[in-house]
Design a protein around this motif. Structure first.
Motif, PDB file in Angstrom:
ATOM      1  N   GLN A  87     -19.921  59.899 -26.527  1.00  8.53           N
ATOM      2  CA  GLN A  87     -18.917  58.874 -26.272  1.00  8.53           C
ATOM      3  C   GLN A  87     -18.035  59.271 -25.080  1.00  8.53           C
ATOM      4  OE1 GLN A  87     -18.921  55.971 -27.912  1.00  8.53           O
ATOM      5  NE2 GLN A  87     -20.689  56.739 -29.057  1.00  8.53           N
ATOM      6  N   PRO A  88     -17.377  58.292 -24.443  1.00  6.08           N
ATOM      7  CA  PRO A  88     -16.501  58.597 -23.282  1.00  6.08           C
ATOM      8  C   PRO A  88     -15.161  59.190 -23.723  1.00  6.08           C
ATOM      9  CG  PRO A  88     -16.467  56.242 -23.735  1.00  6.08           C
ATOM     10  CD  PRO A  88     -17.516  56.839 -24.676  1.00  6.08           C
ATOM     11  N   LEU A  89     -15.186  60.423 -24.179  1.00  2.00           N
ATOM     12  CA  LEU A  89     -13.976  61.097 -24.668  1.00  2.00           C
ATOM     13  C   LEU A  89     -13.071  61.477 -23.496  1.00  2.00           C
ATOM     14  CD1 LEU A  89     -15.644  63.416 -27.322  1.00  2.00           C
ATOM     15  CD2 LEU A  89     -14.563  61.198 -27.690  1.00  2.00           C
ATOM     16  N   LEU A 141      -8.402  63.154 -27.016  1.00  2.00           N
ATOM     17  CA  LEU A 141      -8.563  64.384 -27.790  1.00  2.00           C
ATOM     18  C   LEU A 141      -7.202  64.956 -28.184  1.00  2.00           C
ATOM     19  CD1 LEU A 141     -11.429  66.016 -25.711  1.00  2.00           C
ATOM     20  CD2 LEU A 141     -11.619  65.098 -28.041  1.00  2.00           C
ATOM     21  N   ALA A 142      -6.238  64.881 -27.274  1.00  4.43           N
ATOM     22  CA  ALA A 142      -4.893  65.368 -27.592  1.00  4.43           C
ATOM     23  C   ALA A 142      -4.268  64.535 -28.713  1.00  4.43           C
ATOM     24  CB  ALA A 142      -4.022  65.329 -26.340  1.00  4.43           C
ATOM     25  N   LEU A 147     -18.953  69.137 -21.779  1.00  2.00           N
ATOM     26  CA  LEU A 147     -20.148  69.229 -20.929  1.00  2.00           C
ATOM     27  C   LEU A 147     -21.169  70.176 -21.564  1.00  2.00           C
ATOM     28  CD1 LEU A 147     -21.656  68.655 -18.287  1.00  2.00           C
ATOM     29  CD2 LEU A 147     -20.389  70.541 -17.245  1.00  2.00           C
ATOM     30  N   ARG A 148     -20.709  71.314 -22.075  1.00  2.00           N
ATOM     31  CA  ARG A 148     -21.624  72.267 -22.727  1.00  2.00           C
ATOM     32  C   ARG A 148     -22.316  71.622 -23.922  1.00  2.00           C
ATOM     33  NH1 ARG A 148     -23.448  75.260 -26.516  1.00  2.00           N
ATOM     34  NH2 ARG A 148     -22.481  73.723 -27.872  1.00  2.00           N
ATOM     35  N   THR A 149     -21.559  70.853 -24.715  1.00  4.75           N
ATOM     36  CA  THR A 149     -22.127  70.195 -25.888  1.00  4.75           C
ATOM     37  C   THR A 149     -23.159  69.160 -25.485  1.00  4.75           C
ATOM     38  OG1 THR A 149     -20.028  70.536 -27.054  1.00  4.75           O
ATOM     39  CG2 THR A 149     -21.544  68.915 -27.981  1.00  4.75           C
ATOM     40  N   PHE A 207     -24.088  60.807 -20.513  1.00 10.42           N
ATOM     41  CA  PHE A 207     -23.887  60.752 -19.069  1.00 10.42           C
ATOM     42  C   PHE A 207     -24.031  59.314 -18.575  1.00 10.42           C
ATOM     43  CE2 PHE A 207     -25.010  65.079 -19.982  1.00 10.42           C
ATOM     44  CZ  PHE A 207     -24.155  65.806 -19.177  1.00 10.42           C
ATOM     45  N   GLY A 208     -23.119  58.918 -17.699  1.00  6.78           N
ATOM     46  CA  GLY A 208     -23.081  57.541 -17.243  1.00  6.78           C
ATOM     47  C   GLY A 208     -24.176  57.161 -16.273  1.00  6.78           C
TER      48      GLY A 208
END
Length: 255
Positions: A168-170, A175-176, A203-205, A230-231
């Motif tokens: 998803q576009p997090l 997140l905060a 990115l790692r995930t 990725f978009g």
């Protein structure tokens, strides 16, 4: 290699265990608190748990349920032999409880996931992992003072959100909010606990997810890129090469 799946949660008490061998374990899912004589840390996917033979430790799930690790065990003389071949490495005993997520651990975890059952390949991965840990440990600064238990619990919520919805576009703001922290405090605390920023962890995930799909599915590279979050395909190709050291096509061919 042992594939360790833990289902403990906040209601389960932590209990003392003992490393019977030198242990290097890569966290592949979930999060937990790890305590040993080497220190205390919150471990998230990509982090590397370290344990010297004979060291007592506890794993706790105060803030969330369950985790999974790929654990490699070594005799001290095996580690000493491996470390002797790593430039600038000074010790084979671990001086820290863990190392933060890294590109090296991400690549090796993805390879180990699909190499289960292949003893020869797993042995090679174990040696490469031990060498990578020796190099990383040699360059790691002293750990900072740990954040509070409340902040650790809040960051854990954000970690679990990233892991569950990495496609998803997090955003940092989102997140905060999940962590009930200001963006600045969340960013600083997240980096202190996890060893990388929320964006780097996201990115790692995504890369780990994409690597597993490339190895285990027949989906097109374009579909994998979009399914991983990725978009556009060009961004995915560029990022994948940067993180995994090969293009998606070459990475799939090697597997």
């Amino acid at each position: 290699m042992r594939d360790i799946i833990c289902t403990a949660g906040p209601s389960d008490p932590a209990f003392e265990e003992r490393h019977e061998h030198c242990c290097i374990a890569v966290v592949t899912a979930g999060s937990f608190q790890y305590r040993s004589s080497l220190g205390t840390a919150l471990l998230a996917p990509g982090a590397i748990l370290l344990g010297n033979r004979g060291t007592c430790f506890e794993c706790g799930h105060e803030h969330a349920m369950g985790d999974r690790c790929l654990a490699f065990q070594f005799e001290p003389e095996q580690l000493e032999d491996i470390v002797a071949g790593v430039p600038a490495a000074k010790r084979f005993e671990f001086a820290r409880a863990c190392l933060p997520p890294s590109l090296a651990s991400s690549r090796l975890a993805a390879e180990a996931e699909v190499a289960r059952g292949d003893a020869i390949q797993l042995e090679e991965i174990a040696v490469r992992l031990a060498g990578a840990v020796a190099a990383l440990q040699n360059g790691e600064p002293t750990a900072a003072v740990a954040p509070s238990a409340q902040d650790t619990r809040r960051v854990t919520r954000a970690l679990r959100l990233i892991e569950a919805e990495s496609e998803q576009p997090l955003t940092l703001a989102g997140l905060a909010r999940e962590a009930a922290m200001s963006r600045y405090h969340f960013l600083r605390t997240f980096r202190t606990l996890i060893g990388m920023t929320p964006h780097q962890f996201l990115l790692r995930t995504r890369m780990h997810s994409a690597a597993m799909m490339l190895r285990q599915s027949d989906l097109t590279i374009a579909n994998i890129a979009f399914d991983a979050g990725f978009g556009d395909l060009s961004t995915f190709n560029r990022r994948f090469r940067q993180v995994m050291g090969a293009s998606p096509r070459a990475y799939r061919a090697r597997s």
